[in-house]
Scaffold this motif. Sequence first.
Motif, PDB file in Angstrom:
ATOM      1  N   UNK A 133      -5.367 -17.358   9.615  1.00  0.00           N
ATOM      2  CA  UNK A 133      -4.901 -15.970   9.698  1.00  0.00           C
ATOM      3  C   UNK A 133      -5.573 -15.107   8.656  1.00  0.00           C
ATOM      4  N   UNK A 134      -5.265 -13.817   8.725  1.00  0.00           N
ATOM      5  CA  UNK A 134      -5.812 -12.873   7.749  1.00  0.00           C
ATOM      6  C   UNK A 134      -5.234 -13.158   6.366  1.00  0.00           C
ATOM      7  N   UNK A 135      -5.898 -12.688   5.321  1.00  0.00           N
ATOM      8  CA  UNK A 135      -5.290 -12.841   4.004  1.00  0.00           C
ATOM      9  C   UNK A 135      -3.947 -12.108   3.959  1.00  0.00           C
ATOM     10  N   UNK A 136      -3.031 -12.659   3.225  1.00  0.00           N
ATOM     11  CA  UNK A 136      -1.722 -12.033   3.000  1.00  0.00           C
ATOM     12  C   UNK A 136      -0.913 -11.807   4.282  1.00  0.00           C
ATOM     13  N   UNK A 137      -1.053 -12.713   5.248  1.00  0.00           N
ATOM     14  CA  UNK A 137      -0.252 -12.567   6.466  1.00  0.00           C
ATOM     15  C   UNK A 137       0.927 -13.537   6.432  1.00  0.00           C
ATOM     16  N   UNK A 138       1.044 -14.310   5.363  1.00  0.00           N
ATOM     17  CA  UNK A 138       2.199 -15.195   5.203  1.00  0.00           C
ATOM     18  C   UNK A 138       1.935 -16.634   5.598  1.00  0.00           C
TER      19      UNK A 138
ATOM     20  N   UNK B 285     -10.353 -17.905 -12.285  1.00  0.00           N
ATOM     21  CA  UNK B 285     -11.790 -18.083 -12.047  1.00  0.00           C
ATOM     22  C   UNK B 285     -12.001 -18.622 -10.634  1.00  0.00           C
ATOM     23  N   UNK B 286     -11.107 -19.485 -10.199  1.00  0.00           N
ATOM     24  CA  UNK B 286     -11.237 -20.015  -8.827  1.00  0.00           C
ATOM     25  C   UNK B 286     -10.956 -18.929  -7.789  1.00  0.00           C
ATOM     26  N   UNK B 287     -10.030 -18.030  -8.132  1.00  0.00           N
ATOM     27  CA  UNK B 287      -9.690 -16.960  -7.187  1.00  0.00           C
ATOM     28  C   UNK B 287     -10.864 -16.023  -6.980  1.00  0.00           C
ATOM     29  N   UNK B 288     -11.834 -16.047  -7.901  1.00  0.00           N
ATOM     30  CA  UNK B 288     -12.992 -15.168  -7.731  1.00  0.00           C
ATOM     31  C   UNK B 288     -13.850 -15.616  -6.548  1.00  0.00           C
ATOM     32  N   UNK B 289     -13.518 -16.778  -5.972  1.00  0.00           N
ATOM     33  CA  UNK B 289     -14.239 -17.233  -4.770  1.00  0.00           C
ATOM     34  C   UNK B 289     -14.086 -16.254  -3.607  1.00  0.00           C
ATOM     35  N   UNK B 290     -13.016 -15.468  -3.637  1.00  0.00           N
ATOM     36  CA  UNK B 290     -12.776 -14.560  -2.507  1.00  0.00           C
ATOM     37  C   UNK B 290     -13.701 -13.349  -2.547  1.00  0.00           C
ATOM     38  N   UNK B 291     -14.450 -13.211  -3.639  1.00  0.00           N
ATOM     39  CA  UNK B 291     -15.369 -12.069  -3.722  1.00  0.00           C
ATOM     40  C   UNK B 291     -16.673 -12.452  -3.017  1.00  0.00           C
TER      41      UNK B 291
ATOM     42  N   UNK C 285     -17.485 -17.141   1.656  1.00  0.00           N
ATOM     43  CA  UNK C 285     -17.265 -18.592   1.625  1.00  0.00           C
ATOM     44  C   UNK C 285     -16.037 -19.009   2.423  1.00  0.00           C
ATOM     45  N   UNK C 286     -14.946 -18.189   2.375  1.00  0.00           N
ATOM     46  CA  UNK C 286     -13.747 -18.642   3.088  1.00  0.00           C
ATOM     47  C   UNK C 286     -13.914 -18.565   4.604  1.00  0.00           C
ATOM     48  N   UNK C 287     -14.727 -17.593   5.065  1.00  0.00           N
ATOM     49  CA  UNK C 287     -14.982 -17.508   6.511  1.00  0.00           C
ATOM     50  C   UNK C 287     -15.718 -18.758   6.990  1.00  0.00           C
ATOM     51  N   UNK C 288     -16.714 -19.116   6.206  1.00  0.00           N
ATOM     52  CA  UNK C 288     -17.491 -20.318   6.562  1.00  0.00           C
ATOM     53  C   UNK C 288     -16.629 -21.570   6.471  1.00  0.00           C
TER      54      UNK C 288
ATOM     55  N   UNK D 273      -5.349 -23.011   5.687  1.00  0.00           N
ATOM     56  CA  UNK D 273      -6.739 -22.603   5.405  1.00  0.00           C
ATOM     57  C   UNK D 273      -6.762 -21.241   4.696  1.00  0.00           C
ATOM     58  N   UNK D 274      -7.832 -20.952   3.959  1.00  0.00           N
ATOM     59  CA  UNK D 274      -7.883 -19.654   3.271  1.00  0.00           C
ATOM     60  C   UNK D 274      -7.820 -18.490   4.265  1.00  0.00           C
ATOM     61  N   UNK D 275      -7.242 -17.408   3.819  1.00  0.00           N
ATOM     62  CA  UNK D 275      -7.128 -16.232   4.679  1.00  0.00           C
ATOM     63  C   UNK D 275      -8.498 -15.629   4.947  1.00  0.00           C
ATOM     64  N   UNK D 276      -8.705 -15.193   6.175  1.00  0.00           N
ATOM     65  CA  UNK D 276      -9.995 -14.595   6.519  1.00  0.00           C
ATOM     66  C   UNK D 276      -9.807 -13.548   7.612  1.00  0.00           C
TER      67      UNK D 276
END
Lengths: 826, 54
Positions: free
Chosen positions: A118-123, A521-527, A176-179, A165-168
Motif C-alpha cells: 500500500x501507499x505510505x501511511x495508509x495503515x 539513518x535507516x529511515x533516510x532510505x525513503x529519500x 529503493x522501496x518501489x523496487x 512491505x514498505x509503503x510505496x
Amino acid sequence: MRLSELRTGEKGIIVKVMGRGAFRKRIIEMGFIRGKEVEVIKNAPLKDPIHYRVMGYDVSLRRNDAQLIEVVSAAEFAKEEKTILGERSIDSYITPSDEELHKMALHKGKIINVALVGNPNCGKTSLFNFASGAHEHVGNYSGVTVDAKEGTFHHKDYTFKIVDLPGTYSLSAYSPEELYVRKHLNDEQPDVVINVVDTSNLERNLYLTCQLIDMDVRMVIALNMYDELEKQGNKFDHESLSKMLGIPMIPTISKTGFGIEDLFDRVIKVYEEEDPILRHIHINYGEILEKGINSVYRTLKNETNIPTSYSRRYLAIKLMERDKEIEKFVETLSNPKEILLKRDKNINHIEELLKEDTETSFTNARYGFISGALRETFEQAKMKEVTSTQIIDTFVTHKVLGFPIFILFMWFMFEATFRIGEYPMGWIESLVGMISEFMRNNMSEGPLKDLIVDGIIGGVGGVIVFLPNILILYAFISFMEDSGYMARAAFIMDRIMHKMGLHGKSFIPLVMGFGCNVPAIMASRTIESRNSRMITMLINPLMSCSARLPVYILLTGAFFPKNAGSILLVLYVSGILLAVLMARLFRRYLFNEEDVPFVMELPPYRLPTGKSILLHMWEKAKQYLHKMGGVILVASIIIWFLSYFPQHSANEAAIDSQIAQIEQTSNGNLTAEQETSLATLEKQKTTVHQQNSYIGRIGQAIQPVLAPLGFDWKMSVSLMTGMAAKEVVVSTLSVLYTGEADDENTQALDQQMKQDKYPDGTPVFTPLVALSFMLFVLIYFPCIATVSAIVNESGSWKWGLFVIGYTCVLAWITSFVVFQIGSLII
Amino acid sequence: MWQYIAIIIIGIATIMYVGFKLYKTITAPKDSSLCGSCDGCSGCKIKDLKQKKQ
C-alpha cells in the motif's frame, strides 16, 4: 519443497500451485491440484523438461514451471516427523503412507503467504500489528517501514505468514522501496496480496492498485480508515467497484481492528479460489497505448525464457514505460534486440501521436481509469465540511505562525521533560542513594565494596535516574509521529531545507534522530535521491538523540535550573542549525548534482491512542534498561578499575604520614583545627590518587587539547568514554565524583560538580563551561552504532570515518568559540 | 583478600565481554539490508527485528 526438486522416481503430494493467469489455469486443469499425487517419471537429457505422472496421465513440464508447484515428498515428511517424533523407527521415515503424506500436504496447503502492499501511511503496519500481534513501530508519516517485516498468525485453521512491505506510491523503479516491493512480489510470489488502501484518499491509493492489477497478482483490498470516509459524509459503493475491478474489497479500521477478521476470511476465500468476485481484469489504456502493448506483448510471447511468475502484459507495459529494471531483465532473454527494437518503434509512434512521453500517457490513462471507476461508485459529500485537519493546518502550517508554533511545541516538550521528570527523577535518586548507603554500611571495607558502591551503583545509578526524562521526551516524540504533526514539521521546514540543498522530506529522518540516530539513518532510505540521502545520513548525528539527554538534564539542572527548558531548546535547535549548515556545505562541495523533485504528503491528523504512546514508552524503557545492564555497566566497571589503580604513590604516602602525625598528636581528641586539616588532607589524598590513577593519566594526556574549551581532565575522560554511548559521559563523571567523595559526603552528582574546584580555588564547572560541554557532547563523535549504521547504509567505511572526523572538528570549533567569546563577555 | 579475588574475577569477565563484543562487531557479516546495520547497539526496535530475522 518445489516439484522441480523431486528426483526421478520420487513421489510427492501437491500442496499448492503458485503462479498466475493462464499458466495456473492450465496447470490446474491438467490435474495439478492440492492433495493429488505426482510422480517423477524421468528427466529429459538436459534435465529439462521433466516427465511427470499425475492422476494417471503423463505430463511434461518445464523445470521453471515445476518450480511454481509446491509439494511434500516422503523425504520432507521424514524430516518433519523426525523433529516431532524422535523415537520412531527409521523405516517409518522412509515409507510414509499415502494417507500421512496427504494429511501433511493438506496441512501445508493451509499456510497462506500474504504480502501487505500500500501507499505510505495508509495503515499497513497498524494492520500488520493488529493481525500478527506484533509491536512494530507505527507513525503518522510516510516511510516508517524501511524493510519488510514478517509475522505469523492463525485464523480459522489457516496459518497466515504476513509480510509488511514498505509503503510505496507506485511500482516503478525510482526509489529503493518501489523496487523492493516489486522484487518481493515477483520473487516470493505471495499467495495473496492485501492491498491496503487509505479510503480517505482513494484516487491516489488506487493508482498502486492499478499497477498490481497489471502485475496480475491475486489480491484483496483493505479499505482502511473507512471511518474517516464516513465521517466526511462521502458515499462509496465499494461493492460495485469491487465487482468492476474483480477484487474483493473489505472496509477496515486497523487501529480498532474493525473488519480485519472479515478481511482474512476473504483472503481464505481468494486463496481457495472460492471468491465469487475474484477475476483478473485488464486495465484499458486506450486504443493507442493498447496497440503498442499488444505489439510488444506478441514479441514477448515468442520468448520462452520468461518465467511464468512474470505477466507478459505487465512486462510489455513496463517496457513501454521505459522501466530500466525491466529493460535489464529483457537483456537477459534470448532475443533482446528484437524486443527492444519493437518497443522503441511503438514508443516513437505513440509519442508522436500523443505529444507526450509514454510514461506520462500510462500515468494519465491509469488516473483516467480510476476517475471513471470512482465516478460511478463514489459520491463526495455535497457540502464539503471543513475538516478538523484543515482547521489545525490553517495554524500549524501557516507561513507566519507555523514556525513559532513549532518552536513553542518544542519548548513545551523540553520544559515538560525537565520539570515533570524532576519528580520521578528525585524518587529514583533517593532509591539509588538508599541502596548505596545500605551497601556502604553493611559491607566490609575493601576493593569489592568500592567497586560496587563507587563503580556500579555510582555509574549505573548516575544514569538510570534520567529514565523518566527520556520516557517523557519519547511520549512527546510518539505524539508528534502518531498525530501527523511530524509531517507538518517537515512541511514547514521544507523551504529552509530547500535553501540548504535538501528536501523537506529529509527533515523526518532528522526529527526521528531526536529519538535515536540509528533508525533515523535507516529511515533516510525513503529519500529517492542518493545525494539527498547521503547528506541526510551525514548530518543526522547532529540531531540530539535521547542518549545525550542525561548529560543535558544533569548540567542544565545544576547550572541553569530556572531556564532548563529554554537551554534544552537552544541545544536541540543548535543541532538543527548546524545540521542545516553542514548540509549546505556538503551539497556545495561533496554532492553537487541536481536532484529529482519528489512529493511530500500531509496525512490527516489522528488522535494517537494512549496504548500506542505507552507502547513506545515501554519499548524505550526496555531498551534503556538493557543499555544500563550492558554498555553502561561495563563502562562503569572499566572506568572504576582505571580510576582505582594503581593503589599507592609516593605523594599519597606523604599525605598518609601527615594524617598519621595529626592523629598521633591529637591522642584521640581532635581539635576543630585538626579536624579541618584532616578533612583537607583526605580530600587532597583522593585528588592525588585520582590524578595518579590510569584514568587520571589518560585524562591529563588529552586535557591540553580540550583545555581551550574550558574542560578539566575529568570532563576530557568522560568525553573519551562517551564515544561508546553518550550516557557513559554521565556514568564516567558519576564514577569519578562518587569515588572522590568521602563516605560521609554522599551528595548528588550535580552538587559535587558544582563544588569541584581547581587548586587555585576557581570552580571547575561554571554555566559557561557547562554550555560549552553540552555543545561538545551534542556534536562530537556519533556513537559506535551510528557510525556502523552510516557505514552499512552508505556502503563504505570512508563515510563512517568522515562523520567521526567532521563531527569532532566541528564540536571543538563550536565549543571553542562559545567558551572563548563567553569568557570575554562574562 | 577475598574482595581482591572477586574484583579480579569481575575484571577478567569484563575484559572477556568487551573482547567478545568487539570480535562480534568486527566479524559481523557485511549486509546492506536492515539486518547488518546496527551491530553493537541495543538502542532501537530495529535491533529486535534484526535478532528475529537472524
